[in-house]
Design a protein around this motif. Sequence first.
Motif: not given
Length: 391
Positions: A352-361, A363-364
């Motif tokens: 989840y943290e990886e997904i959240w970090k990419l989302h904050q950058q 990324k769709d």
Amino acid sequence: MNKTLKKGLIGAACIALGYTFKRGIKLLFDALDARAQMKRTERAKKDADKQAEEQKKTEELDPECKIKNQALIDKQKVFELYGLLDRKEPVCEDLTNSRVEETRGSQPLIGRLIVSGDLCVVASQPGVGKSLFTTQVAIEVARGMASQLFTFDMGHQPPQRVMYFDKESADEDRYDRYGRLGHINNLEYYPKARFDTVYQFLITLYRKIERGNLWEKDLTIIIDTLNAMFLYRSNSDQVKLFDALLNLRDKFAEKGSRLTVIIVHHTVKEPKRDIDLSDVGGRADLMQMVTKGITLCETGKKDTLLVKVIKSKSQSVKSFLVKKVDAPYVHYEAVDNNGSNTTKNVGRPSEYEEIWKLHQQGKDKHEIAKILGINVRTVKNNLQKQHVQAS
């Protein structure tokens, strides 16, 4: 002569003659039985010689027949050495729960990716980089060094013995990749490892362990690759291979040591999409015997791979990215989510943290799914759990 004496002598003579007659009859029948047995033995010997001659002619015309015949001889010996049962199918249960010791709490071998005592399969399509990956594992285990596959020290063991059976890598390729490392202590490399049958390999392996008196030492065995190492291999033989390796692992455990087995295997399917354990081992029931399944997937970026765990009985990393590095020897190093090399001493974030970090950058969900090698729905569900609307 007294009439009574005459009768007595006649009676004694009759008794003697009767006894002799019975004994003679018995000896005659014994002689006839012995002759008949001798004829049967001679006939059996002639039949055996004839069969051997016919078999020799058949083997000259069909070399595979000779291998099969030798496999029958080696099979019985393997059964005795490894304590196997003469069955053609694996037990219909998840053997990782019954026969195999649980890996939770086990000592890390390559971080939480591979722990001591695993029976691990590493699979990918041909040419992706399995041999490069497993050779790096072999070097790091033999040296007892922290793995460069992670961005931080996930724990490791002291140096231990590694046996690497390699069928596919050419000598010149290995020299170009690892020649500058020189001799590596504890690493026994067997190039051009080719065996007629699975049983021949198991006998060879047992002898090496016995002669080296390795039962009371931790040992890692790498088989590269399962598809190409054996000249003749049937489905039942493959079951016996996995079964024997588990029995061998149990024997090491009885001595207070750990045996780790890593098997490299080709799969024709794209591991990142819709892969099943049956695609890795050839059959799903056989893969019940495996404690760890790992796939390597191309990401579309040059020299960057996604390492993904598709089966694990221990708390293991799920997926992470690695990048091929040429110095000081050819190996993989972990990369951060931006794709650049990193040596930060930080922990590996959860999925989840990886997904959240990419989302904050910015990324769709489709870009995040591609980077992490997971399903788009998984990305969407993880974001929705935190009340975030995926773009």
